[in-house]
Scaffold this motif. Structure first.
Motif, mmCIF file in Angstrom:
data_model
loop_
_atom_site.group_PDB
_atom_site.id
_atom_site.type_symbol
_atom_site.label_atom_id
_atom_site.label_comp_id
_atom_site.label_asym_id
_atom_site.label_seq_id
_atom_site.Cartn_x
_atom_site.Cartn_y
_atom_site.Cartn_z
ATOM 1 N N ASN A 384 16.820 -17.477 20.273
ATOM 2 C CA ASN A 384 17.817 -15.938 19.667
ATOM 3 C C ASN A 384 17.577 -15.241 18.840
ATOM 4 O O ASN A 384 17.559 -14.220 18.904
ATOM 5 N N ILE A 385 17.493 -15.824 16.918
ATOM 6 C CA ILE A 385 16.947 -15.594 16.469
ATOM 7 C C ILE A 385 16.086 -14.182 16.681
ATOM 8 O O ILE A 385 16.483 -13.116 16.041
ATOM 9 N N PHE A 386 14.834 -14.440 16.690
ATOM 10 C CA PHE A 386 13.656 -13.548 17.180
ATOM 11 C C PHE A 386 13.974 -12.633 18.859
ATOM 12 O O PHE A 386 12.739 -11.749 18.930
ATOM 13 N N GLN A 387 15.260 -12.877 18.814
ATOM 14 C CA GLN A 387 15.340 -11.480 19.727
ATOM 15 C C GLN A 387 15.776 -10.123 19.117
ATOM 16 O O GLN A 387 15.144 -9.295 19.398
ATOM 17 N N LYS A 388 16.512 -10.460 17.947
ATOM 18 C CA LYS A 388 15.953 -9.304 17.084
ATOM 19 C C LYS A 388 15.013 -9.081 16.610
ATOM 20 O O LYS A 388 14.551 -9.398 16.251
ATOM 21 N N LYS A 389 15.576 -7.467 16.810
ATOM 22 C CA LYS A 389 13.882 -6.689 16.617
ATOM 23 C C LYS A 389 13.271 -6.750 15.285
ATOM 24 O O LYS A 389 12.029 -6.662 14.879
ATOM 25 N N LEU A 390 14.417 -6.655 14.204
ATOM 26 C CA LEU A 390 13.993 -6.489 13.135
ATOM 27 C C LEU A 390 13.577 -7.815 12.760
ATOM 28 O O LEU A 390 12.108 -7.896 11.744
ATOM 29 N N VAL A 391 14.531 -9.255 12.887
ATOM 30 C CA VAL A 391 13.406 -10.040 12.563
ATOM 31 C C VAL A 391 12.798 -10.363 12.959
ATOM 32 O O VAL A 391 11.352 -11.735 12.328
ATOM 33 N N TYR A 392 12.269 -10.045 14.358
ATOM 34 C CA TYR A 392 10.535 -10.564 15.312
ATOM 35 C C TYR A 392 9.477 -9.408 14.401
ATOM 36 O O TYR A 392 8.796 -10.296 13.803
ATOM 37 N N PHE A 393 9.307 -8.352 14.161
ATOM 38 C CA PHE A 393 8.938 -7.588 13.372
ATOM 39 C C PHE A 393 8.423 -8.066 12.058
ATOM 40 O O PHE A 393 7.027 -7.839 11.671
ATOM 41 N N LEU A 394 9.826 -8.827 11.686
ATOM 42 C CA LEU A 394 8.903 -9.133 10.221
ATOM 43 C C LEU A 394 8.392 -10.188 10.252
ATOM 44 O O LEU A 394 7.110 -10.515 9.271
ATOM 45 N N TYR A 395 8.483 -11.019 11.082
ATOM 46 C CA TYR A 395 7.928 -12.181 11.074
ATOM 47 C C TYR A 395 6.578 -12.179 11.504
ATOM 48 O O TYR A 395 5.294 -12.813 10.926
ATOM 49 N N LEU A 396 6.776 -11.120 12.358
ATOM 50 C CA LEU A 396 4.886 -10.326 12.824
ATOM 51 C C LEU A 396 4.401 -10.105 11.868
ATOM 52 O O LEU A 396 3.415 -10.278 11.723
ATOM 53 N N ILE A 397 4.443 -9.429 10.853
ATOM 54 C CA ILE A 397 4.004 -8.936 9.696
ATOM 55 C C ILE A 397 3.532 -10.273 8.197
ATOM 56 O O ILE A 397 2.460 -10.137 8.653
ATOM 57 N N CYS A 398 4.920 -11.225 8.667
ATOM 58 C CA CYS A 398 4.035 -12.472 7.563
ATOM 59 C C CYS A 398 2.970 -13.232 8.312
ATOM 60 O O CYS A 398 1.878 -13.620 7.570
ATOM 61 N N ILE A 399 3.544 -13.269 9.324
ATOM 62 C CA ILE A 399 1.799 -14.156 10.142
ATOM 63 C C ILE A 399 0.397 -13.157 9.198
ATOM 64 O O ILE A 399 -0.231 -13.591 9.283
ATOM 65 N N ILE A 400 1.055 -12.018 9.546
ATOM 66 C CA ILE A 400 -0.660 -11.147 9.591
ATOM 67 C C ILE A 400 -0.701 -10.899 8.483
ATOM 68 O O ILE A 400 -2.042 -10.924 8.026
ATOM 69 N N ILE A 401 -0.089 -10.993 7.458
ATOM 70 C CA ILE A 401 0.104 -10.759 5.910
ATOM 71 C C ILE A 401 -0.792 -12.286 5.724
ATOM 72 O O ILE A 401 -2.230 -12.494 4.535
ATOM 73 N N ASN A 402 -0.174 -13.384 5.969
ATOM 74 C CA ASN A 402 -1.017 -14.869 6.125
ATOM 75 C C ASN A 402 -2.236 -14.755 6.516
ATOM 76 O O ASN A 402 -2.714 -15.772 5.777
ATOM 77 N N SER A 403 -2.483 -14.338 7.175
ATOM 78 C CA SER A 403 -3.473 -14.176 8.589
ATOM 79 C C SER A 403 -4.742 -14.092 7.445
ATOM 80 O O SER A 403 -5.684 -14.077 7.364
ATOM 81 N N SER A 404 -3.755 -12.316 6.998
ATOM 82 C CA SER A 404 -5.257 -11.703 6.096
ATOM 83 C C SER A 404 -5.980 -11.796 5.061
ATOM 84 O O SER A 404 -7.053 -12.097 5.375
ATOM 85 N N ILE A 405 -4.700 -12.894 4.241
ATOM 86 C CA ILE A 405 -5.369 -14.097 3.605
ATOM 87 C C ILE A 405 -6.692 -14.853 3.629
ATOM 88 O O ILE A 405 -7.859 -14.494 3.265
ATOM 89 N N PHE A 406 -6.359 -15.510 4.913
ATOM 90 C CA PHE A 406 -7.639 -16.475 5.331
ATOM 91 C C PHE A 406 -8.510 -15.232 5.359
ATOM 92 O O PHE A 406 -10.041 -15.394 5.139
ATOM 93 N N VAL A 407 -8.371 -14.349 6.537
ATOM 94 C CA VAL A 407 -9.534 -13.186 6.899
ATOM 95 C C VAL A 407 -10.649 -12.645 5.687
ATOM 96 O O VAL A 407 -11.685 -12.668 5.339
ATOM 97 N N TYR A 408 -9.654 -12.611 4.917
ATOM 98 C CA TYR A 408 -9.862 -12.020 3.536
ATOM 99 C C TYR A 408 -10.720 -13.324 2.385
ATOM 100 O O TYR A 408 -11.978 -12.794 2.068
ATOM 101 N N TRP A 409 -10.174 -14.550 2.498
ATOM 102 C CA TRP A 409 -10.879 -15.352 1.804
ATOM 103 C C TRP A 409 -12.385 -16.397 2.551
ATOM 104 O O TRP A 409 -12.760 -16.607 1.964
ATOM 105 N N TYR A 410 -11.914 -16.089 3.702
ATOM 106 C CA TYR A 410 -12.742 -16.146 4.446
ATOM 107 C C TYR A 410 -14.776 -15.225 4.331
ATOM 108 O O TYR A 410 -15.930 -15.853 4.242
ATOM 109 N N PHE A 411 -14.049 -14.532 4.206
ATOM 110 C CA PHE A 411 -15.213 -13.861 4.301
ATOM 111 C C PHE A 411 -15.885 -12.675 2.956
ATOM 112 O O PHE A 411 -16.656 -12.158 2.522
ATOM 113 N N SER A 412 -15.071 -13.361 1.499
ATOM 114 C CA SER A 412 -15.634 -12.581 0.537
ATOM 115 C C SER A 412 -15.503 -13.665 0.140
ATOM 116 O O SER A 412 -16.689 -14.735 -0.646
#
Lengths: 554, 401
Positions: A384-412
Motif C-alpha cells: 500500500n505504501i508503494f502505491q503512493k507515487k512519491l514514495v515509489y519514485f523516491l525509493y526508485l531514486i534511492c535504489i538508482i543512487i545506491n546502485s550507481s555507487i556500485f557501478v562507480y566502484w566497479y569501474f573505478s
C-alpha cells in the motif's frame, strides 16, 4: 501458451518499455570495457584456447575429439561454455570480447528471467519494475556476467528451470515439465556446482509432482534424469573430475581434531564431540549461515579475488526488505511456488560450503536473483505504501543512487585494484606475446614469477592447435605441467634461463619478461636492453617488471 | 496465579542450585589462573587474594546468578508466562557470553546487574530508558566511557556489523581477542540461531509480547549506544554486553514459542539438540579453554612464583620483558618468598653469572644475549599448553666467551 509467460494483467506498455530499457542498460553495463576489465584469468584463457582449438581442429588442446569434459589443466572443465565460445569464434573472431560475450548475453537474459519470475510472484507492476531494476544493477549479476566463468550460464539454466516449473505449477501444462527438467539437466554440463544443485532441486520437483499425483511423469523424469546424468556421474567417479573435490577438502580439520583430543587425553567425551562428523557438521552449518550473514550481504569487504569483488550482495537500501522477505516466504511456504523458491534459496549456497569455502560467489551463484525475489516479497508487505507515487519514485531514486555507487566502484576503484592484483603478470605476458610473437625467436620468463601460463601465450599468438597437440610434452599428477615449447622458454629460476641463453644465443631475437629481482641477478651475467617497464597502478608490494631484449656482450 | 508463583519460585530455586553446581563445583577452577586484567580489577575494587585461591571469582559468579534470576523474574512480570520465565533462566544459565563473563572478574557485570535491577523496578515506567542511559555516567570512569566524535561513530559501524554477524554471534565469537573466548563457540550456542529467528518473528507478530518486545528493543538501542561510547580497545564481549543480553531474551522468546507450539516429538528433539549443544560447548570450555587461550592468562606467572617459592630461591633478576611476571609478584606479594630486581638487557652477562644468591629469570629471546639456548635450561616455566615462557638461569653454568 504465449499468455502463460507474461501475466496478462501486467502486460502494459509501460512495463514492456521499462523491461526493454532495463535490458538495454543491463547489456551496456555488462559489456562496457569488457576486453580489459576485469583482467582475464587463467581459466578464461584455457576456455579461450580450447574453444579456438575446437574451431580449428574439432579437438581440444589435448587432441580429444569433441569432448564433453575438457582436460584443460587436468581439472576437466565442463564443456558447455567452451562450445558456446567456439561458436562465437567460428562466427566472429577469437578474442577476449567474444570469449566473454556469451556470459554477457546470459547475464542480460537473466534480467528477463527475473522479470518473468517476479510477474508470477506479484501482480504489482511497480514492484516488478523495482525487481527488474535491481537485477539490472545487481552487483553480483554484473560481476559474473563479465567473465567467462561458466557459473552465470549454469545459474541461468537453473533459474530457467525454476521459472518453467513455476509456470507449470500455475498452468498445469505438462509440456513445461520436460523443458524445466531438461534445462536443469543441461546445467550439469555447464558448471560443477550443478552436481549438488540439480539432484536436490530435482528432488523438490519430484516431491511436488508426487503430491500432485503425477506418477507416470515422475517415473519418466527420474529415468530421463538418470540417463542424462550418467556421463557426468561417470566423469566424476572415474574420469578425473574428482580432482575438484580433492582440491577443496578441509585439511586443517584433522589437525584441529587431533589437537583437541590431545587436550583431553582422548577420553570418551572427547571422542563423542571431537570427531570428523561433528566438525564437518559444524563447518557446514557455519558456512551455510555465513551466506545469509551481514558481512557478505551488506558489508563492503576489502577483498579482491576472481570470485568476489568485495561489494555487498544486497544494496543497503533494500536490506530490511530482504529480511522481511524471509518472513513473507516462510508464511506462505505451503504454496508450491514459494516452496520451490525456498528450496532454491536453501540449495544455492551448498556447492560453496561443501567445497569448504566460507563464501564463494562463483560456486554459489545459483542464488543470483533469489535475493531480489526476497526483497520484492518484503516490499510486497508494504504494498500500500508503494502505491503512493512519491514514495515509489523516491525509493526508485534511492535504489538508482545506491546502485550507481556500485557501478562507480566497479569501474573505478575496483578496476584499479583488480588490474593491479588479479593476474597482472599473466595479462601483461598475454599482451607482450600478442605484440611480439612474430618479431622474436624466443620469449623467456620464469615459472617462479609467472607460474606456467601456457594458455595465455597460446591464445595470444593463436598458436596452431594441431601443431600444439603434436609438440606438447606434459606431466600430469593430476594437475598438468607443460614443458617449454616453440618460442616459449620458461624455467624455475632465472639462473637456468641465463644458462640457457648463454648456450643458445645466436641472434638478438630473444626477449624476456622478468621481475626487478630477476633483473638484478641478470645484470651481472648478461647483456640486455630494456624495451619497456610495467608496474601495477596500486603498487603496494612495490613490484616492477621489465620486457628486455637479450644482446650478445661485447 | 498462585500456582504459577509457586512454580516460578520452585524454578528459581532449582535454577540457583544448578547454577551453583555449575559455577562453583564443576567449573570452579576454569580458567585455572588469574589474568592480568583481573589483577587490575581487584586493585580497583580493593580486593586482595592469595596466589593459591580463585575465591575472588565468587563475586562475578554471584552477580551472574543474580542477573539470571532477575531476568527470569522480569520476563514473568512482563508476560505472565511461566514457561518463558523458566526458559529465560535456562538460556541465560547456559549462554556462553554470560557464562564466560561470570567466570572472570570484570566490571561490566556490575553494570549489567544494575541495568537488570532497574528494569525490574522501572519497567512499567515510560522513562526507564533514560534512567538506564543515566547509569552510564556513573560508570564513566570505571568502564572508560566517552562520547564519540563523528569519526569514531563512522569507525565503529563495521564493528556493529561484525558483532551482529551470525558467524560471530553463533560460531566464532570475538575474532580480535582469545581472552574470553570458548574455542569453536560464539557468544551464543549455535542452535540458538533458530530460536533467534523465531523470537524476532514472534515479537513482531504477537501482540501478547508487545511489552517485552519494547523492553528488548529499548535494551538493544541502549546496547548500541553503549557500544559507541565504550573504547575501541575494550573487548567486544564487553562492548556488546547489553546487546547480547537483549538477544538472549529474544532467543528465550523463540524457544518458548517453539516449545509451546510444536508436537511432543519436536519438543523432545529441540531439548535433545539443546542439551547436546550445551555439552559440546562446555566440554570445549572445560578441557580446551585454558589450553587454547593460555597466552592470555597467567598460568606461567603463577606457576613460576609457586615453583620459585618451593625451590626456596631468595632473589630473582628479571628484565622489562618479564613485566607481566612483575605485576603478579607485586600483587601476590604476601605469597612471594623471594625478592625481584629489575635489570637491563645490557648487563645480563655480569648479573646472571655473578657469584650471589640472585638468579636470573629470562625470556627466550634474552637467552642468546648470554650465549645460551633454551635446550640448555632445565627449569622452565611454561604456559598451560606447554609453550615455554620463563627460563631460570642456573648459577653453576660454565660460561665460555
Amino acid at each position: 501458451m504465449k499468455h502463460m509467460f507474461i501475466n496478462s494483467k501486467n502486460t502494459s506498455n509501460l512495463l514492456l518499455l521499462s523491461l526493454i530499457l532495463l535490458v538495454i542498460v543491463g547489456f551496456v553495463i555488462r559489456s562496457y570495457q569488457i576486453e580489459s576489465h576485469p583482467p582475464v584469468d587463467n581459466d578464461e584463457f584455457a576456455i579461450a584456447y580450447d574453444a579456438y582449438s575446437i574451431t580449428q581442429t574439432g579437438k581440444d588442446q589435448w587432441g580429444v575429439k569433441m569432448p564433453l569434459f575438457f582436460k584443460s589443466f587436468g581439472d576437466y572443465k565442463n564443456g558447455f561454455d567452451i562450445y558456446i565460445t567456439a561458436l562465437m569464434y567460428k562466427l566472429f573472431e577469437p578474442n577476449i570480447f567474444w570469449l566473454r560475450f556469451p556470459s554477457i548475453i546470459f547475464g542480460t537474459l537473466y534480467i528477463l528471467l527475473i522479470f518473468l519470475l517476479l510477474s508470477n510472484i506479484t501482480i504489482d507492476k511497480k514492484l516488478i519494475i523495482i525487481g527488474t531494476l535491481l537485477m539490472t544493477l545487481s552487483p553480483y549479476g554484473i560481476f559474473f556476467s563479465r567473465t567467462s566463468s561458466a557459473s552465470i550460464s549454469q545459474s541461468f539454466f537453473t533459474i530457467t528451470s525454476i521459472l518453467t516449473f513455476i509456470y507449470y505449477l500455475k498452468s498445469n501444462h505438462k509440456k513445461l515439465i520436460p523443458i524445466s527438467v531438461g534445462s536443469l539437466l543441461l546445467s550439469l554440463y555447464i558448471y560443477p556446482s550443478s552436481l549438488i544443485v540439480v539432484p536436490l532441486l530435482l528432488s523438490g520437483y519430484i516431491f511436488i509432482l508426487l503430491k500432485k499425483h503425477e506418477y507416470t511423469i515422475t517415473i519418466l523424469l527420474v529415468v530421463a534424469a538418470f540417463i542424462v546424468a550418467l556421463p557426468v556421474i561417470n566423469q566424476y567417479l572415474g574420469g578425473g573430475s574428482m580432482i575438484r573435490f580433492q582440491n577443496v577438502a578441509n585439511i586443517g580439520m584433522k589437525l584441529e581434531i587431533n589437537e583437541f583430543r590431545h587436550h583431553s587425553q582422548n577420553d570418551f567425551v572427547s571422542k563423542i564431540f571431537q570427531n570428523k562428523i561433528v566438525y564437518q557438521s559444524f563447518y557446514l552449518l557455519k558456512n551455510f549461515i555465513y551466506h545469509f550473514d551481514l558481512e557478505p550481504l551488506i558489508y563492503l569487504r576489502n577483498h579482491v579475488d576472481q570470485h568476489d569483488n568485495g561489494f555487498p550482495q544486497v544494496l543497503i537500501i533494500t536490506f530490511p526488505f530482504y529480511i522481511l522477505g524471509f518472513i513473507v516466504l516462510f508464511k506462505q511456504i505451503k504454496n508450491p511456488t514459494y516452496l520451490i523458491i525456498a528450496l532454491w534459496i536453501v540449495i544455492s549456497p551448498l556447492p560453496s560450503i561443501i567445497a569448504g569455502s566460507g563464501f564463494n560467489g562463483k560456486r554459489s551463484l545459483t542464488f543470483l536473483g533469489s535475493d531480489i525475489v526476497l526483497i520484492i516479497l518484503g516490499l510486497s508487505y508494504f504494498h500500500n505504501i508503494f502505491q503512493k507515487k512519491l514514495v515509489y519514485f523516491l525509493y526508485l531514486i534511492c535504489i538508482i543512487i545506491n546502485s550507481s555507487i556500485f557501478v562507480y566502484w566497479y569501474f573505478s576503484p575496483y578496476k584499479l585494484l583488480a588490474e593491479s592484483h588479479l593476474y597482472f603478470k599473466t595479462n601483461k605476458l598475454y599482451q607482450i606475446v600478442k605484440q611480439n610473437y612474430s618479431k622474436f625467436n624466443t620469449i623467456v620468463y620464469t615459472t617462479k614469477n609467472l607460474g606456467e601460463p601456457q594458455n595465455p601465450v597460446l591464445f595470444a599468438c593463436l598458436f596452431p592447435p594441431e601443431k600444439y597437440i603434436k609438440i606438447k610434452v606434459a606431466k600430469c599428477s593430476p594437475w598438468c605441467r607443460i614443458q617449454p615449447f616453440d618460442k616459449f622458454i620458461y624455467m624455475e629460476n632465472i639462473e637456468d634461463i641465463i644458462k640457457y641463453i648463454s648456450l643458445n644465443i645466436k641472434d638478438n631475437k630473444i626477449i624476456g619478461f622478468l621481475s626487478s629481482d630477476e633483473i638484478e641477478i641478470i645484470k651481472r651475467k648478461s647483456c640486455y636492453e630494456i624495451l619497456s617497464t610495467f608496474q601495477p597502478k596500486k603498487n603496494y608490494l612495490n613490484e616492477k617488471f621489465y620486457l628486455i631484449q637479450f644482446e650478445q656482450c661485447i | 496465579m498462585k500456582k504459577n508463583i509457586y512454580r516460578l519460585i520452585g524454578a528459581l530455586l532449582i535454577g540457583i542450585v544448578i547454577n551453583f553446581l555449575i559455577k562453583f563445583v564443576i567449573f570452579n577452577s576454569v580458567p585455572n589462573s588469574v589474568s592480568s586484567e583481573e589483577i587490575k580489577n581487584m586493585q580497583l575494587l580493593g580486593l586482595k587474594t592469595s596466589l593459591y585461591s580463585l575465591s575472588f571469582r565468587w563475586l562475578p559468579k554471584l552477580l551472574t546468578i543474580l542477573i539470571i534470576l532477575l531476568s527470569s523474574l522480569l520476563t514473568y512480570v512482563k508476560t505472565r508466562k511461566i514457561l518463558l520465565s523458566i526458559i529465560t533462566l535456562i538460556i541465560l544459565s547456559f549462554s556462553p557470553w554470560l557464562f564466560i563473563l561470570g567466570q572472570t572478574l570484570n566490571l561490566h557485570l556490575f553494570l549489567l546487574t544494575i541495568i537488570v535491577l532497574l528494569l525490574i523496578s522501572l519497567c512499567h515506567k515510560k522513562y526507564w530508558i533514560f534512567i538506564i542511559s543515566f547509569i552510564f555516567i556513573l560508570f564513566k570512569q570505571w568502564l572508560d566511557l566517552k562520547l564519540p566524535n563523528l569519526q569514531q561513530i563512522i569507525d565503529t559501524w563495521p564493528l556493529v556489523v561484525r558483532l551482529l554477524d551470525f558467524k560471530t554471534l553463533f560460531f566464532t565469537g570475538d575474532s580480535a581477542s582469545q581472552y574470553l573466548k570458548i574455542p569453536k563457540t560464539g557468544y551464543f550456542l549455535f542452535f540458538d540461531l533458530i530460536p533467534l529467528f523465531v523470537g524476532i518473528y514472534v515479537l513482531l507478530k504477537n501482540q501478547n509480547n508487545r511489552s517485552l518486545g519494547k523492553i528488548i528493543s529499548g535494551l538493544f538501542i541502549i546496547g548500541l549506544c553503549f557500544l559507541f561510547i565504550s573504547q575501541s580497545s575494550s573487548l567486544n564481549i564487553y562492548r556488546g554486553i547489553i546487546i547480547f543480553y537483549s538477544v538472549s531474551l529474544v532467543i528465550a522468546v523463540g524457544y518458548e514459542y517453539l516449545l509451546h507450539n510444536t508436537s511432543y516429538l519436536l519438543k523432545a528433539l529441540i531439548a535433545l539438540i539443546f542439551v547436546l549443544n550445551v555439552f559440546f560447548t562446555y566440554e570445549l570450555f572445560y578441557y580446551h579453554f585454558d589450553k587454547k587461550n593460555s597466552f592470555e592468562w597467567g598460568y606461567a606467572e603463577t606457576n613460576a612464583i609457586n615453583q620459585l617459592n618451593q625451590k626456596q630461591i631468595k632473589c630473582i633478576n628479571i628484565t622489562q620483558e618479564s613485566g607481566k611476571l612483575k605485576q603478579y609478584v607485586d600483587f601476590f606479594n604476601n605469597d612471594v618468598n623471594f625478592k625481584t630486581n629489575m635489570i637491563s638487557n645490557s648487563k645480563l652477562d655480569d648479573i646472571c653469572y655473578a657469584k650471589n644468591n640472585c638468579y636470573c629469570l629470562l625470556r627466550e629471546q634474552e637467552l642468546g644475549l648470554i650465549g645460551l639456548q633454551k635446550e640448555d635450561i632445565e627449569t622452565i616455566f611454561s604456559h598451560y599448553e606447554g609453550l615455554p615462557i620463563y627460563f631460570l638461569i642456573p648459577k653453576n653454568e660454565t660460561h665460555v666467551y
